[in-house]
Design a protein around this motif. Sequence first.
Motif, mmCIF file in Angstrom:
data_model
loop_
_atom_site.group_PDB
_atom_site.id
_atom_site.type_symbol
_atom_site.label_atom_id
_atom_site.label_comp_id
_atom_site.label_asym_id
_atom_site.label_seq_id
_atom_site.Cartn_x
_atom_site.Cartn_y
_atom_site.Cartn_z
ATOM 1 N N SER A 120 0.791 -1.312 -0.079
ATOM 2 C CA SER A 120 0.111 0.212 -0.125
ATOM 3 C C SER A 120 0.918 1.404 0.002
ATOM 4 O O SER A 120 0.547 2.362 -0.873
ATOM 5 C CB SER A 120 -0.935 0.004 1.207
ATOM 6 O OG SER A 120 -1.597 1.054 1.256
ATOM 7 N N TYR A 121 1.765 1.331 0.636
ATOM 8 C CA TYR A 121 2.876 2.632 0.949
ATOM 9 C C TYR A 121 3.486 2.707 -0.545
ATOM 10 O O TYR A 121 3.456 3.764 -1.097
ATOM 11 C CB TYR A 121 3.830 2.201 1.928
ATOM 12 C CG TYR A 121 3.531 3.056 3.183
ATOM 13 C CD1 TYR A 121 3.933 4.069 3.552
ATOM 14 C CD2 TYR A 121 2.923 2.108 4.262
ATOM 15 C CE1 TYR A 121 3.824 4.558 4.831
ATOM 16 C CE2 TYR A 121 2.681 2.676 5.566
ATOM 17 C CZ TYR A 121 2.888 3.850 5.735
ATOM 18 O OH TYR A 121 2.831 4.464 7.206
ATOM 19 N N GLN A 124 0.794 3.765 -3.239
ATOM 20 C CA GLN A 124 0.179 5.209 -3.047
ATOM 21 C C GLN A 124 1.291 6.282 -2.846
ATOM 22 O O GLN A 124 0.655 7.610 -3.096
ATOM 23 C CB GLN A 124 -0.689 5.166 -1.819
ATOM 24 C CG GLN A 124 -1.870 4.131 -1.759
ATOM 25 C CD GLN A 124 -2.548 4.364 -0.606
ATOM 26 O OE1 GLN A 124 -3.020 5.255 0.070
ATOM 27 N NE2 GLN A 124 -2.777 3.137 0.068
ATOM 28 N N MET A 125 2.437 6.117 -2.966
ATOM 29 C CA MET A 125 3.607 7.267 -3.078
ATOM 30 C C MET A 125 3.640 7.901 -4.232
ATOM 31 O O MET A 125 3.810 7.073 -5.326
ATOM 32 C CB MET A 125 4.836 6.511 -2.459
ATOM 33 C CG MET A 125 5.770 7.700 -2.384
ATOM 34 S SD MET A 125 7.603 7.312 -1.489
ATOM 35 C CE MET A 125 8.085 8.695 -1.171
ATOM 36 N N TRP A 137 7.348 9.366 3.765
ATOM 37 C CA TRP A 137 6.806 7.822 3.295
ATOM 38 C C TRP A 137 7.967 6.934 2.822
ATOM 39 O O TRP A 137 8.064 5.889 3.148
ATOM 40 C CB TRP A 137 6.040 8.355 2.051
ATOM 41 C CG TRP A 137 4.700 8.658 2.430
ATOM 42 C CD1 TRP A 137 4.200 9.744 3.209
ATOM 43 C CD2 TRP A 137 3.422 7.947 1.853
ATOM 44 N NE1 TRP A 137 2.875 9.749 3.211
ATOM 45 C CE2 TRP A 137 2.308 8.450 2.385
ATOM 46 C CE3 TRP A 137 3.141 6.677 1.052
ATOM 47 C CZ2 TRP A 137 1.147 8.058 2.107
ATOM 48 C CZ3 TRP A 137 1.878 6.421 0.829
ATOM 49 C CH2 TRP A 137 0.772 6.980 1.346
ATOM 50 N N ASP A 140 9.338 5.651 6.158
ATOM 51 C CA ASP A 140 8.196 4.375 6.651
ATOM 52 C C ASP A 140 8.413 3.204 5.822
ATOM 53 O O ASP A 140 8.420 2.202 6.340
ATOM 54 C CB ASP A 140 6.975 5.010 6.628
ATOM 55 C CG ASP A 140 6.423 5.841 7.726
ATOM 56 O OD1 ASP A 140 7.284 6.145 8.579
ATOM 57 O OD2 ASP A 140 5.554 6.571 7.544
ATOM 58 N N ILE A 141 8.517 3.381 4.388
ATOM 59 C CA ILE A 141 8.825 2.464 3.660
ATOM 60 C C ILE A 141 9.996 1.364 3.940
ATOM 61 O O ILE A 141 10.140 0.200 4.080
ATOM 62 C CB ILE A 141 8.886 2.727 2.189
ATOM 63 C CG1 ILE A 141 7.500 3.020 1.733
ATOM 64 C CG2 ILE A 141 9.564 1.541 1.296
ATOM 65 C CD1 ILE A 141 7.373 3.664 0.334
#
Length: 210
Positions: A120-121, A124-125, A137, A140-141
Amino acid sequence: MTTRTHTILRMKESREQSLSIKQTVSWQTSSPMFLTCDGSVRIEMEGLQYQLNAKDSMLIRSGINVMLQSLSCDQVAIYTITFDQFTLANDAQNELVYKMNYDDLPDNGAMVKGSAMLFSYIKQMKTSQSTPEQVKWLEDIMHIFHRQSKPYTEKVHYSIEMILQYMAQHYEKKLTRKDLAHKMGFHESYFSTFFKQSMGLSVTDYIAQI
């Protein structure tokens, strides 16, 4: 997630690509890349093959020739993010100097299996996000990837198996430590130590044996 010490991540591009049934695409990475997909694909890099299924994610190092083929009976969507990583090279009194550095990235071909969160990350980035959002982001990834990838002992075993497989298939070529290290995403000095600790022989001695 807190930013790793003296490290800056910068997004270069996010991309979505659709593959039709059995379609094959090829490219060379100019920067490290996170790749994920919503179906089954085969990836070939530097003579090694990997298979990704839906929501599997992979890190591909810079300067790697990649061939990707759809294995699904339906259209497959591929999502990629390319990025740069910089570390602090000089901390003078009134000057901070950063240089591009990929030393602490996961190995080339490192994989996270079936993570809906990571999928999802990456999916959606977007480049339309603000720079602070992109940095957050990416951090986080990277954090999720480090946390969910295989334990170190499994990664070491996997890496050495891939190296031995490649050497067995290409021993007739002129194999060098530098080339082998590059293919596996290692630095040459670390690769030499890693190989000898794993096999009990130097790279040169092992090549001579086979």
